[in-house]
Design a protein around this motif. Structure first.
Motif, PDB file in Angstrom:
ATOM      1  N   GLU A 169      -9.210  87.734 -20.557  1.00 11.52           N
ATOM      2  CA  GLU A 169      -9.913  88.800 -19.843  1.00 11.52           C
ATOM      3  C   GLU A 169     -11.408  88.495 -19.746  1.00 11.52           C
ATOM      4  O   GLU A 169     -12.034  88.736 -18.704  1.00 11.52           O
ATOM      5  CB  GLU A 169      -9.692  90.137 -20.544  1.00 11.52           C
ATOM      6  CG  GLU A 169     -10.320  91.333 -19.852  1.00 11.52           C
ATOM      7  CD  GLU A 169      -9.773  91.616 -18.467  1.00 11.52           C
ATOM      8  OE1 GLU A 169     -10.480  92.274 -17.674  1.00 11.52           O
ATOM      9  OE2 GLU A 169      -8.630  91.200 -18.162  1.00 11.52           O
ATOM     10  N   GLN A 170     -11.991  87.964 -20.820  1.00  9.55           N
ATOM     11  CA  GLN A 170     -13.407  87.600 -20.751  1.00  9.55           C
ATOM     12  C   GLN A 170     -13.637  86.512 -19.703  1.00  9.55           C
ATOM     13  O   GLN A 170     -14.587  86.581 -18.914  1.00  9.55           O
ATOM     14  CB  GLN A 170     -13.916  87.112 -22.108  1.00  9.55           C
ATOM     15  CG  GLN A 170     -15.418  86.839 -22.089  1.00  9.55           C
ATOM     16  CD  GLN A 170     -15.935  86.231 -23.370  1.00  9.55           C
ATOM     17  OE1 GLN A 170     -15.478  85.171 -23.799  1.00  9.55           O
ATOM     18  NE2 GLN A 170     -16.892  86.907 -24.010  1.00  9.55           N
ATOM     19  N   LEU A 174     -16.150  87.009 -16.511  1.00 13.98           N
ATOM     20  CA  LEU A 174     -17.304  86.134 -16.333  1.00 13.98           C
ATOM     21  C   LEU A 174     -17.236  85.402 -14.999  1.00 13.98           C
ATOM     22  O   LEU A 174     -18.252  85.206 -14.326  1.00 13.98           O
ATOM     23  CB  LEU A 174     -17.393  85.141 -17.491  1.00 13.98           C
ATOM     24  CG  LEU A 174     -17.755  85.747 -18.856  1.00 13.98           C
ATOM     25  CD1 LEU A 174     -17.689  84.683 -19.948  1.00 13.98           C
ATOM     26  CD2 LEU A 174     -19.148  86.390 -18.827  1.00 13.98           C
ATOM     27  N   GLN A 175     -16.035  85.012 -14.594  1.00 14.23           N
ATOM     28  CA  GLN A 175     -15.858  84.374 -13.290  1.00 14.23           C
ATOM     29  C   GLN A 175     -16.192  85.351 -12.165  1.00 14.23           C
ATOM     30  O   GLN A 175     -16.832  84.979 -11.171  1.00 14.23           O
ATOM     31  CB  GLN A 175     -14.414  83.868 -13.141  1.00 14.23           C
ATOM     32  CG  GLN A 175     -14.121  83.150 -11.831  1.00 14.23           C
ATOM     33  CD  GLN A 175     -14.910  81.860 -11.693  1.00 14.23           C
ATOM     34  OE1 GLN A 175     -15.228  81.209 -12.692  1.00 14.23           O
ATOM     35  NE2 GLN A 175     -15.242  81.492 -10.463  1.00 14.23           N
ATOM     36  N   ASP A 176     -15.794  86.600 -12.351  1.00 19.10           N
ATOM     37  CA  ASP A 176     -16.089  87.635 -11.359  1.00 19.10           C
ATOM     38  C   ASP A 176     -17.597  87.829 -11.212  1.00 19.10           C
ATOM     39  O   ASP A 176     -18.107  88.014 -10.102  1.00 19.10           O
ATOM     40  CB  ASP A 176     -15.414  88.944 -11.769  1.00 19.10           C
ATOM     41  CG  ASP A 176     -15.642  90.053 -10.748  1.00 19.10           C
ATOM     42  OD1 ASP A 176     -15.400  89.819  -9.556  1.00 19.10           O
ATOM     43  OD2 ASP A 176     -16.063  91.156 -11.149  1.00 19.10           O
ATOM     44  N   VAL A 193     -22.089  80.236 -21.982  1.00 19.76           N
ATOM     45  CA  VAL A 193     -21.449  79.485 -23.078  1.00 19.76           C
ATOM     46  C   VAL A 193     -20.595  80.397 -23.963  1.00 19.76           C
ATOM     47  O   VAL A 193     -20.176  79.991 -25.040  1.00 19.76           O
ATOM     48  CB  VAL A 193     -22.509  78.747 -23.924  1.00 19.76           C
ATOM     49  CG1 VAL A 193     -23.206  77.691 -23.089  1.00 19.76           C
ATOM     50  CG2 VAL A 193     -23.526  79.725 -24.515  1.00 19.76           C
ATOM     51  N   ALA A 194     -20.344  81.628 -23.509  1.00 19.28           N
ATOM     52  CA  ALA A 194     -19.589  82.585 -24.323  1.00 19.28           C
ATOM     53  C   ALA A 194     -18.198  82.066 -24.669  1.00 19.28           C
ATOM     54  O   ALA A 194     -17.744  82.167 -25.818  1.00 19.28           O
ATOM     55  CB  ALA A 194     -19.495  83.932 -23.611  1.00 19.28           C
ATOM     56  N   LEU A 195     -17.505  81.527 -23.664  1.00 21.98           N
ATOM     57  CA  LEU A 195     -16.144  81.029 -23.906  1.00 21.98           C
ATOM     58  C   LEU A 195     -16.150  79.806 -24.820  1.00 21.98           C
ATOM     59  O   LEU A 195     -15.273  79.644 -25.670  1.00 21.98           O
ATOM     60  CB  LEU A 195     -15.469  80.706 -22.576  1.00 21.98           C
ATOM     61  CG  LEU A 195     -15.055  81.921 -21.737  1.00 21.98           C
ATOM     62  CD1 LEU A 195     -14.720  81.494 -20.315  1.00 21.98           C
ATOM     63  CD2 LEU A 195     -13.866  82.622 -22.373  1.00 21.98           C
TER      64      LEU A 195
END
Length: 274
Positions: A169-170, A174-176, A193-195
């Protein structure tokens, strides 16, 4: 398998409770309107009784903190309501007592203040990204409980929420943000860099919850993969915690599958995304 063995297996299962089905747009908007009417009643009582309410919204990047803050204050009086979302500290602020720049934004009598991220930056992004030293981190973890105890002792009602989302979901959110021209302002170097640092954030979150969950200032977990359910149930939970004139006689009840009072056992129960 005997009935007792089956019951024991169900009790010790690491499977989290299933989330409710997604709401239709109409059902969501109707319930949001009903709850926002209750928020207006609550604010009226806060003003009449000179109360001070502080709500902390924490969580992973793209967990939905902005959206929840927006729905909380959408129809409230701007004179007595503030959303605080502080940016990177200035050079001067970096030399101050860590809590100093947050303290000036605390609620006075008649005010509702929402921190969209808070002093817990030190336990999350600063810890993971190396923006603070190990000594600074440890000093914060030791002192934050005392700080919050002082706030509550001064008459501030403090409610802390941690919004948790799954890794898929993250990634989707983030892509959105990257593709939607109206959400470009939400993208930061930390978001990018969250993922990559997902596991490090999970470890930091777990340690933060374990060490800063106190009787005076407990944490509440919000399972936020569904924005609609997260928004409605956080508002329900907040309303359920506070007495105010005009509150429905049968009370307001959050879905216990969405908002869950933190306890250490949750870390092994599959509730929080790893």
């Amino acid at each position: 398998m005997s009935a007792s063995e089956k019951k024991k297996k169900e009790k010790t299962s690491s499977e989290p409770p299933k989330l409710p089905e997604e709401l239709s747009h109409k059902a969501y908007k109707d319930e949001l309107y009903r709850l926002q009417v209750e928020l207006v009643k609550l604010q009226r009582d806060i003003i009449a009784e000179d109360r001070k309410l502080l709500v902390i919204l924490e969580g992973r990047d793209a967990a939905g903190k902005d959206g929840i803050a927006k729905r909380l204050v959408e129809h409230l009086s701007p004179r007595e309501t503030r959303v605080v979302a502080l940016g990177k500290p200035s050079d001067r602020q970096q030399t101050e007592w860590y809590f100093q720049r947050f303290t000036e934004h605390l609620p006075a009598a008649q005010e509702l203040v929402i921190f969209n991220r808070s002093w817990y930056n030190r336990a999350g992004v600063e810890r993971v990204m190396g923006f603070c030293s190990g000594e600074d981190y440890e000093r914060f973890m030791v002192s934050v409980g005392m700080y919050e105890d002082m706030l509550v002792g001064s008459g501030i009602q403090l409610v802390k929420y941690y919004l948790d989302i799954s890794k898929p979901e993250q990634k989707k959110r983030l892509q959105d943000r990257r593709e939607d021209p109206l959400k470009q302002w939400k993208i930061s170097p930390v978001d990018r860099v969250a993922l990559k640092h997902w596991s490090a954030y999970s470890r930091a979150r777990d340690e933060m919850l374990l060490r800063t969950h106190t009787q005076v200032a407990p944490w509440n977990i919000v399972r936020a993969d569904s924005k609609r359910h997260a928004r409605l149930n956080l508002i329900r939970d907040l309303l359920a915690r506070i007495g105010y004139r005009g509150k429905p006689a049968d009370g307001i009840h959050p879905d216990p599958r969405i908002v869950i009072p933190f306890e250490p056992a949750l870390l092994d129960a599959g509730i929080l995304a790893k």
